[in-house]
Design an enzyme around this catalytic site. Structure first.
Site, PDB file in Angstrom:
ATOM      1  N   PRO A  73       0.766  -1.229   0.000  1.00  0.00           N
ATOM      2  CA  PRO A  73       0.000   0.000   0.000  1.00  0.00           C
ATOM      3  C   PRO A  73       0.802   1.288   0.000  1.00  0.00           C
ATOM      4  CG  PRO A  73      -0.131  -1.096   2.147  1.00  0.00           C
ATOM      5  CD  PRO A  73       0.895  -1.766   1.345  1.00  0.00           C
ATOM      6  N   GLU A  74       1.108   1.830  -1.172  1.00  0.00           N
ATOM      7  CA  GLU A  74       1.481   3.243  -1.250  1.00  0.00           C
ATOM      8  C   GLU A  74       0.288   3.913  -1.939  1.00  0.00           C
ATOM      9  OE1 GLU A  74       5.503   4.300  -2.216  1.00  0.00           O
ATOM     10  OE2 GLU A  74       6.311   2.404  -1.488  1.00  0.00           O
TER      11      GLU A  74
ATOM     12  N   LYS B 269      -2.964   8.051   1.456  1.00  0.00           N
ATOM     13  CA  LYS B 269      -3.126   6.621   1.729  1.00  0.00           C
ATOM     14  C   LYS B 269      -4.432   6.320   2.466  1.00  0.00           C
ATOM     15  CE  LYS B 269       1.894   6.187   1.951  1.00  0.00           C
ATOM     16  NZ  LYS B 269       3.050   6.105   2.873  1.00  0.00           N
TER      17      LYS B 269
ATOM     18  N   ARG C 277      -5.100  17.955   6.965  1.00  0.00           N
ATOM     19  CA  ARG C 277      -3.735  17.842   7.466  1.00  0.00           C
ATOM     20  C   ARG C 277      -2.806  17.114   6.495  1.00  0.00           C
ATOM     21  NH1 ARG C 277      -5.764  13.660  11.353  1.00  0.00           N
ATOM     22  NH2 ARG C 277      -4.828  11.745  10.602  1.00  0.00           N
TER      23      ARG C 277
ATOM     24  N   ASN D 208       7.895   3.979   1.056  1.00  0.00           N
ATOM     25  CA  ASN D 208       9.339   3.781   1.066  1.00  0.00           C
ATOM     26  C   ASN D 208       9.922   3.439  -0.304  1.00  0.00           C
ATOM     27  OD1 ASN D 208      11.640   3.982   2.611  1.00  0.00           O
ATOM     28  ND2 ASN D 208      11.679   1.797   3.116  1.00  0.00           N
TER      29      ASN D 208
ATOM     30  N   ARG E 146      13.555   3.889   8.786  1.00  0.00           N
ATOM     31  CA  ARG E 146      13.221   3.192   7.536  1.00  0.00           C
ATOM     32  C   ARG E 146      14.462   3.175   6.679  1.00  0.00           C
ATOM     33  NH1 ARG E 146       7.743   3.852   6.189  1.00  0.00           N
ATOM     34  NH2 ARG E 146       8.016   1.883   5.124  1.00  0.00           N
TER      35      ARG E 146
END
Length: 269
Positions: A2-3, A52, A122, A166, A259
DNA sequence: GCTGCATGATGAA
DNA sequence: TCATCCTGCAGCA
């Protein structure tokens, strides 16, 4: 996987099957019992994706907010089917013709429109959203101007740019030739602009293909994207110690904010 | 069979 | 900075 591209793709494909339909809503696993029963039997107006996050708008004005996190997965099935519903199914949506199965999300909750707005506000600009009230590059620049954290950390911050994960982080910094350790406030407006346009280009490609592909035909030959192996589709993600496809230097890796990132010290300065 | 890691994010210390 | 939540699967015995 999931990106942002996965989330927008899920919204697009699920809208095709479920939008405008009256749905049965259940939580076989039990962890979304009260929420799922709240919307059971309602009509699904539309599914929206932002960064996301996914928002399922129902007739009552309730929204189901879903965030897949690292492990969350959807499965869609056409009915009838012999497939049993698995035990870990958090949310099960059923129409007369289709079934949606959600497992392992970080967030699955019923919220109202004010809460949806608050989440959207946000988030930084989303490369897969077409219209922006404010110029997305200026908005990013504003949010980075006083920050000295490495740009490699900043672009995973969803308040700066919504939808990158990532894999895209490593690949996009590689493609625009930017060292991930550059302090955010020292990144030029030209680089931010390139960062934005590469994000738009690559996430759009990813949304269509259903997988992350960043390599150019010139670098991988004439193979079609879907025929490429996992690492053939990417320039540097998880390629530690291998030779850079473009210059032959050795791909490096380091930890930024917990990460891993991979980059080419020659291509990215 | 067990361990650790992963395309994510949060809240406490 | 660490622990925590969610799941699946590669790598190892």
């Amino acid at each position: 996987m999931p990106e942002g591209h996965t989330i927008h793709r899920a919204a697009r494909l699920q809208n095709k099957r479920f939008k405008g339909k009256v749905l049965r809503s259940e939580s076989p696993q039990g962890r979304f019992d009260s929420g799922s029963s709240q919307i059971d039997g309602q009509e699904l107006r539309k599914i929206y994706a932002n960064g996301k996050h996914l928002f399922y708008e129902f007739d009552s004005g309730d929204f189901v907010h879903v965030h897949l996190g690292l492990f969350g997965k959807f499965r869609t099935l056409s009915l009838p089917t012999d497939d049993p519903v698995s035990e870990n199914c958090r949310w099960l949506l059923t129409s007369d013709t289709d079934r949606l199965h959600l497992a392992g999300p970080t967030v699955c909750e019923v919220i109202d429109s004010d809460q949806v707005d608050a989440i959207r506000r946000r988030l930084g600009p989303d490369p897969l959203v077409k219209r922006h009230r404010e110029d997305p590059v200026e908005k990013m620049a504003k949010r980075l101007s006083r920050r000295t954290i490495p740009i490699g950390a900043a672009i995973l911050d969803q308040k700066v740019l919504a939808g990158l994960g990532n894999v895209y982080r490593a690949e996009i910094l590689y493609l625009i030739g930017l060292d991930p350790f550059t302090p955010s406030n020292q990144v030029s407006i030209q680089d931010l602009s390139a960062l934005w346009s590469e994000s738009v280009r690559l996430l759009t490609l990813g949304e269509r293909a259903g997988r992350i592909v960043t390599t150019e035909p010139a670098d991988v030959g004439k193979q079609r994207a879907r025929d490429l192996g996992r690492y053939e589709r990417l320039y540097c993600y998880k390629r530690h110690g291998e030779q850079c496809r473009r210059c032959g230097d050795t791909i490096r890796t380091a930890d930024i904010d917990g990460r891993n990132i991979w980059w080419c010290p020659t291509e990215q300065t």
